[in-house]
Design a protein around this motif. Structure first.
Motif, PDB file in Angstrom:
ATOM      1  N   GLN A  19       4.945 -10.376  -6.581  1.00 51.24           N
ATOM      2  CA  GLN A  19       4.715  -9.079  -7.200  1.00 51.24           C
ATOM      3  C   GLN A  19       3.920  -8.220  -6.216  1.00 51.24           C
ATOM      4  O   GLN A  19       3.208  -8.752  -5.363  1.00 51.24           O
ATOM      5  N   THR A  20       4.047  -6.906  -6.360  1.00 46.99           N
ATOM      6  CA  THR A  20       3.300  -5.974  -5.514  1.00 46.99           C
ATOM      7  C   THR A  20       2.315  -5.195  -6.374  1.00 46.99           C
ATOM      8  O   THR A  20       2.666  -4.704  -7.448  1.00 46.99           O
ATOM      9  N   TYR A  21       1.070  -5.093  -5.886  1.00 46.74           N
ATOM     10  CA  TYR A  21      -0.008  -4.426  -6.623  1.00 46.74           C
ATOM     11  C   TYR A  21      -0.702  -3.395  -5.739  1.00 46.74           C
ATOM     12  O   TYR A  21      -0.615  -3.441  -4.508  1.00 46.74           O
ATOM     13  N   GLU A  22      -1.440  -2.520  -6.411  1.00 49.17           N
ATOM     14  CA  GLU A  22      -2.348  -1.619  -5.721  1.00 49.17           C
ATOM     15  C   GLU A  22      -3.620  -1.481  -6.548  1.00 49.17           C
ATOM     16  O   GLU A  22      -3.597  -1.654  -7.775  1.00 49.17           O
ATOM     17  N   ALA A  23      -4.732  -1.185  -5.865  1.00 54.74           N
ATOM     18  CA  ALA A  23      -6.000  -1.039  -6.576  1.00 54.74           C
ATOM     19  C   ALA A  23      -6.902  -0.077  -5.823  1.00 54.74           C
ATOM     20  O   ALA A  23      -6.863  -0.001  -4.583  1.00 54.74           O
ATOM     21  N   TYR A  24      -7.703   0.655  -6.585  1.00 49.77           N
ATOM     22  CA  TYR A  24      -8.742   1.524  -6.040  1.00 49.77           C
ATOM     23  C   TYR A  24     -10.082   0.871  -6.341  1.00 49.77           C
ATOM     24  O   TYR A  24     -10.405   0.617  -7.505  1.00 49.77           O
ATOM     25  N   ILE A  25     -10.847   0.618  -5.313  1.00 55.54           N
ATOM     26  CA  ILE A  25     -12.133  -0.064  -5.467  1.00 55.54           C
ATOM     27  C   ILE A  25     -13.252   0.920  -5.142  1.00 55.54           C
ATOM     28  O   ILE A  25     -13.452   1.295  -3.982  1.00 55.54           O
ATOM     29  N   VAL A  65       2.953  -2.044  -8.503  1.00 55.35           N
ATOM     30  CA  VAL A  65       3.677  -0.991  -7.793  1.00 55.35           C
ATOM     31  C   VAL A  65       5.151  -1.097  -8.210  1.00 55.35           C
ATOM     32  O   VAL A  65       5.853  -2.034  -7.810  1.00 55.35           O
ATOM     33  N   LYS A  66       5.600  -0.168  -9.013  1.00 60.63           N
ATOM     34  CA  LYS A  66       6.933  -0.269  -9.619  1.00 60.63           C
ATOM     35  C   LYS A  66       8.054  -0.240  -8.583  1.00 60.63           C
ATOM     36  O   LYS A  66       9.131  -0.801  -8.803  1.00 60.63           O
ATOM     37  N   GLN A  67       7.809   0.399  -7.444  1.00 54.59           N
ATOM     38  CA  GLN A  67       8.852   0.463  -6.414  1.00 54.59           C
ATOM     39  C   GLN A  67       9.054  -0.869  -5.710  1.00 54.59           C
ATOM     40  O   GLN A  67      10.040  -1.054  -5.003  1.00 54.59           O
ATOM     41  N   GLY A  68       8.096  -1.791  -5.889  1.00 58.27           N
ATOM     42  CA  GLY A  68       8.204  -3.094  -5.243  1.00 58.27           C
ATOM     43  C   GLY A  68       7.573  -3.121  -3.871  1.00 58.27           C
ATOM     44  O   GLY A  68       6.825  -2.214  -3.493  1.00 58.27           O
ATOM     45  N   PRO A  69       7.866  -4.157  -3.089  1.00 55.10           N
ATOM     46  CA  PRO A  69       7.248  -4.282  -1.768  1.00 55.10           C
ATOM     47  C   PRO A  69       7.582  -3.100  -0.866  1.00 55.10           C
ATOM     48  O   PRO A  69       8.694  -2.576  -0.900  1.00 55.10           O
ATOM     49  N   TYR A  70       6.584  -2.706  -0.081  1.00 56.36           N
ATOM     50  CA  TYR A  70       6.736  -1.587   0.853  1.00 56.36           C
ATOM     51  C   TYR A  70       7.220  -0.316   0.162  1.00 56.36           C
ATOM     52  O   TYR A  70       7.982   0.462   0.725  1.00 56.36           O
ATOM     53  N   GLN A  71       6.770  -0.140  -1.091  1.00 61.32           N
ATOM     54  CA  GLN A  71       7.105   1.047  -1.884  1.00 61.32           C
ATOM     55  C   GLN A  71       8.615   1.294  -1.946  1.00 61.32           C
ATOM     56  O   GLN A  71       9.091   2.422  -1.912  1.00 61.32           O
ATOM     57  N   GLY A  72       9.372   0.208  -2.017  1.00 60.36           N
ATOM     58  CA  GLY A  72      10.812   0.298  -2.162  1.00 60.36           C
ATOM     59  C   GLY A  72      11.575   0.524  -0.873  1.00 60.36           C
ATOM     60  O   GLY A  72      12.799   0.722  -0.897  1.00 60.36           O
ATOM     61  N   ASN A 126      11.986  -1.621   1.621  1.00 56.98           N
ATOM     62  CA  ASN A 126      12.456  -2.838   2.288  1.00 56.98           C
ATOM     63  C   ASN A 126      13.482  -3.594   1.434  1.00 56.98           C
ATOM     64  O   ASN A 126      13.592  -4.818   1.532  1.00 56.98           O
ATOM     65  N   GLU A 127      14.200  -2.863   0.589  1.00 51.18           N
ATOM     66  CA  GLU A 127      15.270  -3.430  -0.242  1.00 51.18           C
ATOM     67  C   GLU A 127      14.799  -4.616  -1.077  1.00 51.18           C
ATOM     68  O   GLU A 127      15.538  -5.573  -1.296  1.00 51.18           O
ATOM     69  N   GLY A 128      13.555  -4.531  -1.555  1.00 53.02           N
ATOM     70  CA  GLY A 128      13.024  -5.570  -2.426  1.00 53.02           C
ATOM     71  C   GLY A 128      12.568  -6.838  -1.721  1.00 53.02           C
ATOM     72  O   GLY A 128      12.144  -7.794  -2.378  1.00 53.02           O
ATOM     73  N   ARG A 129      12.632  -6.862  -0.404  1.00 54.35           N
ATOM     74  CA  ARG A 129      12.240  -8.055   0.344  1.00 54.35           C
ATOM     75  C   ARG A 129      10.736  -8.081   0.565  1.00 54.35           C
ATOM     76  O   ARG A 129      10.132  -7.067   0.916  1.00 54.35           O
ATOM     77  N   TYR A 130      10.153  -9.260   0.383  1.00 54.48           N
ATOM     78  CA  TYR A 130       8.728  -9.451   0.644  1.00 54.48           C
ATOM     79  C   TYR A 130       8.517  -9.823   2.107  1.00 54.48           C
ATOM     80  O   TYR A 130       9.449 -10.226   2.818  1.00 54.48           O
ATOM     81  N   ALA A 131       7.274  -9.690   2.543  1.00 54.05           N
ATOM     82  CA  ALA A 131       6.964  -9.827   3.969  1.00 54.05           C
ATOM     83  C   ALA A 131       7.233 -11.227   4.496  1.00 54.05           C
ATOM     84  O   ALA A 131       7.768 -11.390   5.597  1.00 54.05           O
ATOM     85  N   LEU A 132       6.866 -12.245   3.699  1.00 55.85           N
ATOM     86  CA  LEU A 132       6.941 -13.626   4.166  1.00 55.85           C
ATOM     87  C   LEU A 132       7.337 -14.551   3.021  1.00 55.85           C
ATOM     88  O   LEU A 132       7.014 -14.276   1.863  1.00 55.85           O
ATOM     89  N   PRO A 133       7.977 -15.669   3.332  1.00 56.51           N
ATOM     90  CA  PRO A 133       8.166 -16.710   2.313  1.00 56.51           C
ATOM     91  C   PRO A 133       6.866 -17.497   2.142  1.00 56.51           C
ATOM     92  O   PRO A 133       6.007 -17.502   3.040  1.00 56.51           O
TER      93      PRO A 133
END
Length: 216
Positions: free
Chosen positions: A111-117, A181-188, A190-197
């Motif tokens: 899953q992809t997240y964002e946060a303001y600290i 982040v509703k757009q997914g990884p890399y804000q949509g 990267n075609e839904g692909r995550y950075a690493l397995p």
């Protein structure tokens, strides 16, 4: 590179801020990222706003520090008693932090997240204050600062922040619940692909025991 008033922070930069600056003789403060055992994380970006309202984009990015012991011997539930500052770098040229924005991929879910600290003034007071500390490594007393900002990123979008120093015990200063982040990884982008397995060790642990949501 420093940039001013990024649109990402526009709505938050209107908040009143403290003007007390970092001591002139202090070295840059450190920003690092970690995750619970096996709960691997890729930080897409971490942007910093300092107390002078300057924005430091991509002050952090990449793999967060995580342990993945073989044979399922790790303990992912909860946080360590004295967590380290994690993987990161010095924030050169910045004054003390007022706000940290982080967007990350929780590879364990995925899953992809964002946060303001928002960093409280009490935390900056701690960062300014020198303390005497005993370093067990060399058996000497030194004067040290808690100028390491360690950010823990856990599944479910949970964020915890600690202040530490090379010979000082970490102090918790914030806990935040991020949003998906509703757009997914890399804000949509990267075609839904995550950075690493996931590593084989983390994958094996999660398949056997699952993710301990609610423990962070």
């Amino acid at each position: 590179m420093t940039k001013y008033l990024s649109p990402l922070f526009g709505f938050l930069l209107a908040v009143c801020t403290q003007t007390h600056a970092q001591a002139k003789d202090r070295l840059p403060w450190f920003l690092g990222f970690g995750a619970p055992d096996y709960m691997e994380v890729w930080v897409e970006t971490a942007d910093v706003v300092d107390i002078r309202e300057r924005v430091f984009q991509r002050a952090g990015a990449g793999i967060a520090s995580v342990r993945a012991p073989a044979d399922n011997k790790g303990t992912p539930a909860g946080w360590p008693e004295n967590p380290g500052s994690g993987a990161g770098r010095d924030i050169t040229g910045a004054d003390l932090p007022r706000l940290i924005y982080v967007r990350w991929q929780s590879l364990a879910e995925p899953q992809t997240y964002e946060a303001y600290i928002l960093i409280p003034e009490l935390a900056r007071e701690i960062m300014r204050k020198p303390e005497k500390a005993f370093c067990r490594l060399d058996g000497k007393w030194i004067t040290d600062y808690r100028d390491d900002v360690g950010v823990g990123l856990a599944p479910g979008g949970i964020v915890k922040v600690w202040l530490g120093g090379s010979c000082l015990k970490s102090v918790e200063i914030a806990r935040v619940e991020g949003s998906v982040v509703k757009q997914g990884p890399y804000q949509g982008k990267n075609e839904g692909r995550y950075a690493l397995p996931l590593s084989p060790e983390s994958k094996a642990y999660i398949e056997k025991f699952g993710i301990p949501f609610g423990s962070w």
